[in-house]
Design a protein around this motif. Structure first.
Motif, PDB file in Angstrom:
ATOM      1  N   TRP A  94       0.855  -1.186   0.000  1.00 44.89           N
ATOM      2  CA  TRP A  94       0.000   0.000   0.000  1.00 44.89           C
ATOM      3  C   TRP A  94       0.894   1.240   0.000  1.00 44.89           C
ATOM      4  O   TRP A  94       2.080   1.184   0.334  1.00 44.89           O
ATOM      5  CB  TRP A  94      -0.943   0.020   1.202  1.00 44.89           C
ATOM      6  N   ALA A  95       0.297   2.365  -0.391  1.00 45.33           N
ATOM      7  CA  ALA A  95       1.016   3.635  -0.455  1.00 45.33           C
ATOM      8  C   ALA A  95       0.666   4.494   0.743  1.00 45.33           C
ATOM      9  O   ALA A  95      -0.419   4.357   1.329  1.00 45.33           O
ATOM     10  CB  ALA A  95       0.660   4.374  -1.747  1.00 45.33           C
ATOM     11  N   ILE A  96       1.565   5.388   1.103  1.00 40.21           N
ATOM     12  CA  ILE A  96       1.306   6.322   2.189  1.00 40.21           C
ATOM     13  C   ILE A  96       1.591   7.754   1.727  1.00 40.21           C
ATOM     14  O   ILE A  96       2.348   7.985   0.782  1.00 40.21           O
ATOM     15  CB  ILE A  96       2.131   5.996   3.448  1.00 40.21           C
ATOM     16  N   GLU A  97       0.970   8.680   2.401  1.00 42.05           N
ATOM     17  CA  GLU A  97       1.193  10.116   2.191  1.00 42.05           C
ATOM     18  C   GLU A  97       1.036  10.775   3.545  1.00 42.05           C
ATOM     19  O   GLU A  97       0.031  10.571   4.230  1.00 42.05           O
ATOM     20  CB  GLU A  97       0.187  10.651   1.164  1.00 42.05           C
ATOM     21  N   GLU A  98       2.047  11.523   3.962  1.00 40.47           N
ATOM     22  CA  GLU A  98       2.068  12.075   5.317  1.00 40.47           C
ATOM     23  C   GLU A  98       2.156  13.595   5.248  1.00 40.47           C
ATOM     24  O   GLU A  98       3.230  14.164   5.103  1.00 40.47           O
ATOM     25  CB  GLU A  98       3.257  11.502   6.093  1.00 40.47           C
ATOM     26  N   GLY A  99       1.011  14.261   5.310  1.00 37.39           N
ATOM     27  CA  GLY A  99       0.984  15.714   5.360  1.00 37.39           C
ATOM     28  C   GLY A  99       1.357  16.424   4.074  1.00 37.39           C
ATOM     29  O   GLY A  99       1.661  17.614   4.093  1.00 37.39           O
ATOM     30  N   GLU A 100       1.310  15.739   2.932  1.00 40.46           N
ATOM     31  CA  GLU A 100       1.748  16.362   1.678  1.00 40.46           C
ATOM     32  C   GLU A 100       0.606  17.025   0.912  1.00 40.46           C
ATOM     33  O   GLU A 100       0.846  17.906   0.087  1.00 40.46           O
ATOM     34  CB  GLU A 100       2.444  15.312   0.812  1.00 40.46           C
ATOM     35  N   VAL A 101      -0.617  16.617   1.156  1.00 41.62           N
ATOM     36  CA  VAL A 101      -1.777  17.303   0.593  1.00 41.62           C
ATOM     37  C   VAL A 101      -2.264  18.360   1.577  1.00 41.62           C
ATOM     38  O   VAL A 101      -2.559  19.497   1.211  1.00 41.62           O
ATOM     39  CB  VAL A 101      -2.905  16.308   0.258  1.00 41.62           C
ATOM     40  N   ASP A 102      -2.346  17.983   2.842  1.00 36.86           N
ATOM     41  CA  ASP A 102      -2.728  18.900   3.925  1.00 36.86           C
ATOM     42  C   ASP A 102      -1.845  18.543   5.121  1.00 36.86           C
ATOM     43  O   ASP A 102      -1.764  17.369   5.505  1.00 36.86           O
ATOM     44  CB  ASP A 102      -4.210  18.714   4.274  1.00 36.86           C
ATOM     45  N   PRO A 103      -1.153  19.513   5.721  1.00 38.44           N
ATOM     46  CA  PRO A 103      -0.206  19.186   6.802  1.00 38.44           C
ATOM     47  C   PRO A 103      -0.845  18.537   8.018  1.00 38.44           C
ATOM     48  O   PRO A 103      -0.136  17.949   8.846  1.00 38.44           O
ATOM     49  CB  PRO A 103       0.407  20.550   7.161  1.00 38.44           C
ATOM     50  N   ALA A 104      -2.161  18.598   8.146  1.00 31.65           N
ATOM     51  CA  ALA A 104      -2.822  18.002   9.313  1.00 31.65           C
ATOM     52  C   ALA A 104      -3.265  16.564   9.069  1.00 31.65           C
ATOM     53  O   ALA A 104      -3.686  15.892  10.013  1.00 31.65           O
ATOM     54  CB  ALA A 104      -4.033  18.851   9.712  1.00 31.65           C
ATOM     55  N   TYR A 105      -3.166  16.082   7.819  1.00 30.83           N
ATOM     56  CA  TYR A 105      -3.733  14.786   7.478  1.00 30.83           C
ATOM     57  C   TYR A 105      -2.716  13.866   6.823  1.00 30.83           C
ATOM     58  O   TYR A 105      -1.766  14.309   6.174  1.00 30.83           O
ATOM     59  CB  TYR A 105      -4.911  14.960   6.512  1.00 30.83           C
ATOM     60  N   GLY A 106      -2.963  12.576   6.976  1.00 27.95           N
ATOM     61  CA  GLY A 106      -2.210  11.543   6.277  1.00 27.95           C
ATOM     62  C   GLY A 106      -3.169  10.616   5.569  1.00 27.95           C
ATOM     63  O   GLY A 106      -4.376  10.613   5.846  1.00 27.95           O
ATOM     64  N   SER A 107      -2.628   9.804   4.657  1.00 26.53           N
ATOM     65  CA  SER A 107      -3.464   8.873   3.899  1.00 26.53           C
ATOM     66  C   SER A 107      -2.692   7.596   3.614  1.00 26.53           C
ATOM     67  O   SER A 107      -1.454   7.597   3.522  1.00 26.53           O
ATOM     68  CB  SER A 107      -3.896   9.481   2.551  1.00 26.53           C
ATOM     69  N   VAL A 108      -3.439   6.511   3.453  1.00 27.43           N
ATOM     70  CA  VAL A 108      -2.893   5.258   2.919  1.00 27.43           C
ATOM     71  C   VAL A 108      -3.862   4.757   1.864  1.00 27.43           C
ATOM     72  O   VAL A 108      -5.058   5.082   1.892  1.00 27.43           O
ATOM     73  CB  VAL A 108      -2.695   4.195   4.026  1.00 27.43           C
ATOM     74  N   ALA A 109      -3.360   3.964   0.902  1.00 22.57           N
ATOM     75  CA  ALA A 109      -4.215   3.483  -0.187  1.00 22.57           C
ATOM     76  C   ALA A 109      -3.596   2.260  -0.844  1.00 22.57           C
ATOM     77  O   ALA A 109      -2.374   2.058  -0.791  1.00 22.57           O
ATOM     78  CB  ALA A 109      -4.427   4.585  -1.234  1.00 22.57           C
ATOM     79  N   ALA A 110      -4.438   1.463  -1.477  1.00 21.94           N
ATOM     80  CA  ALA A 110      -3.995   0.279  -2.217  1.00 21.94           C
ATOM     81  C   ALA A 110      -4.768   0.197  -3.529  1.00 21.94           C
ATOM     82  O   ALA A 110      -5.908   0.659  -3.621  1.00 21.94           O
ATOM     83  CB  ALA A 110      -4.216  -0.989  -1.386  1.00 21.94           C
ATOM     84  N   ALA A 111      -4.151  -0.409  -4.532  1.00 24.06           N
ATOM     85  CA  ALA A 111      -4.752  -0.510  -5.859  1.00 24.06           C
ATOM     86  C   ALA A 111      -5.631  -1.748  -5.968  1.00 24.06           C
ATOM     87  O   ALA A 111      -5.315  -2.808  -5.427  1.00 24.06           O
ATOM     88  CB  ALA A 111      -3.670  -0.544  -6.937  1.00 24.06           C
ATOM     89  N   ALA A 112      -6.745  -1.585  -6.693  1.00 24.50           N
ATOM     90  CA  ALA A 112      -7.647  -2.700  -7.003  1.00 24.50           C
ATOM     91  C   ALA A 112      -7.519  -3.019  -8.487  1.00 24.50           C
ATOM     92  O   ALA A 112      -7.470  -2.101  -9.321  1.00 24.50           O
ATOM     93  CB  ALA A 112      -9.083  -2.325  -6.670  1.00 24.50           C
ATOM     94  N   PHE A 113      -7.485  -4.309  -8.820  1.00 28.58           N
ATOM     95  CA  PHE A 113      -7.284  -4.750 -10.193  1.00 28.58           C
ATOM     96  C   PHE A 113      -8.560  -5.345 -10.760  1.00 28.58           C
ATOM     97  O   PHE A 113      -9.323  -6.003 -10.043  1.00 28.58           O
ATOM     98  CB  PHE A 113      -6.153  -5.783 -10.256  1.00 28.58           C
ATOM     99  N   ASP A 114      -8.790  -5.117 -12.058  1.00 27.23           N
ATOM    100  CA  ASP A 114      -9.994  -5.642 -12.695  1.00 27.23           C
ATOM    101  C   ASP A 114      -9.759  -7.042 -13.237  1.00 27.23           C
ATOM    102  O   ASP A 114      -8.693  -7.649 -13.017  1.00 27.23           O
ATOM    103  CB  ASP A 114     -10.481  -4.691 -13.791  1.00 27.23           C
ATOM    104  N   ALA A 115     -10.741  -7.567 -13.957  1.00 30.72           N
ATOM    105  CA  ALA A 115     -10.671  -8.939 -14.454  1.00 30.72           C
ATOM    106  C   ALA A 115      -9.534  -9.139 -15.436  1.00 30.72           C
ATOM    107  O   ALA A 115      -9.025 -10.258 -15.601  1.00 30.72           O
ATOM    108  CB  ALA A 115     -12.002  -9.320 -15.110  1.00 30.72           C
ATOM    109  N   ALA A 116      -9.102  -8.076 -16.114  1.00 32.13           N
ATOM    110  CA  ALA A 116      -8.000  -8.172 -17.068  1.00 32.13           C
ATOM    111  C   ALA A 116      -6.640  -8.023 -16.408  1.00 32.13           C
ATOM    112  O   ALA A 116      -5.611  -8.091 -17.076  1.00 32.13           O
ATOM    113  CB  ALA A 116      -8.170  -7.105 -18.147  1.00 32.13           C
ATOM    114  N   GLY A 117      -6.625  -7.801 -15.098  1.00 37.85           N
ATOM    115  CA  GLY A 117      -5.369  -7.630 -14.385  1.00 37.85           C
ATOM    116  C   GLY A 117      -4.824  -6.223 -14.417  1.00 37.85           C
ATOM    117  O   GLY A 117      -3.680  -5.992 -14.022  1.00 37.85           O
ATOM    118  N   ALA A 118      -5.619  -5.270 -14.874  1.00 43.69           N
ATOM    119  CA  ALA A 118      -5.195  -3.869 -14.931  1.00 43.69           C
ATOM    120  C   ALA A 118      -5.663  -3.136 -13.683  1.00 43.69           C
ATOM    121  O   ALA A 118      -6.730  -3.438 -13.148  1.00 43.69           O
ATOM    122  CB  ALA A 118      -5.765  -3.197 -16.176  1.00 43.69           C
TER     123      ALA A 118
END
Length: 260
Positions: A189-213
């Motif tokens: 998963w990916a992380i972001e620490e205060g780079e969009v807004d200094p008070a917030y952080g985020s984490v995220a992961a990619a979802a793949f479709d039936a074709a593997g994209a």
């Protein structure tokens, strides 16, 4: 307040609806008759719609039909709506099960940007800038980084070929971006620490479709004050939650069936 009068726009939309309901191209005289328009006005409107790329003319038939541009717009809208509907229960569950107040996001890659296509929130979820329809540079966000990492280095290089394409961003060089995305792939998963807004952080992961994209990314945003250090247990729990939610969205998109 009454509805604004825009007869040309209204007529153009009525033409598109009429053509979409027919099995094949339609003559201009028929269009004029069906819509109650003077023939001269209908011909002028059809010419303008062709010039703008929304219609095609079949000279042998003396008839008109919707262009491929209209079909692409329709298919993209349908795909985005389908993705949002499939993802909403996943986002709602992700937020409900998060170990701290968080806002859930569904995002898709749009060139070098990430576009937010869905949102999940609870009673104590933080207010964030990433509302549906908002676009941000992909390299700056966790949702965007997850999708870039899922593309692979060659595809990322095609999107972001030069250091100057990262001006004002962090990472600021192609080499730094490559290193960052390699870490995303190792972690899951990916992380972001205060780079969009200094008070917030985020984490995220990619979802793949039936074709593997990579079809979308699933992420959460939270207050940094609630989460502790980025190498701590709260971030790891949020990352695992996003990875699980992304796998669930992938299953909903047919990912499991494609691997059988």
């Amino acid at each position: 307040m009454g509805m604004p009068r825009m007869p040309a726009a209204r007529s153009a939309l009525r033409v598109l609806v009429l053509l979409a309901e027919q099995a094949g191209p339609v003559r201009a005289a028929t269009i004029a008759r069906e819509l109650g328009m003077p023939r001269s006005s209908a011909y002028q409107l059809l010419q303008v719609m062709r010039d703008e790329g929304f219609l095609v003319h079949y000279p042998e038939l003396g008839a008109w039909g919707p262009s491929a541009r209209v079909e692409r717009i329709g298919s993209r809208v349908a795909a985005a709506t389908r993705l949002e509907r499939l993802a909403q229960p996943v986002l709602d569950r992700l937020v409900a099960e998060a170990p701290l107040p968080a806002t859930g996001h569904l995002a898709v890659l749009a060139g070098r940007d990430v576009a937010y296509a869905g949102r999940g929130a609870g009673p104590r979820s933080p207010v964030t800038v990433s509302r549906v329809g908002v676009r941000l540079p992909a390299v700056r966000t966790a949702t965007g980084r997850a999708l870039l990492a899922a593309l692979g280095d060659d595809q990322v290089r095609a999107l972001i070929p030069h250091d100057r394409d990262l001006a004002g961003e962090r990472p600021a060089t192609r080499q730094a971006l490559t290193t960052l995305l390699a870490g995303v792939r190792r972690r899951g998963w990916a992380i972001e620490e205060g780079e969009v807004d200094p008070a917030y952080g985020s984490v995220a992961a990619a979802a793949f479709d039936a074709a593997g994209a990579p079809a979308a990314s699933v992420g959460v945003t939270f207050r940094l004050a609630d989460a502790g250090p980025a190498d701590g247990p709260a971030w790891a729990a949020l990352g695992e939650g996003c990875a699980g939610a992304a796998r669930e969205l992938g299953r909903r998109l047919g990912r499991d069936r494609s691997e059988r």
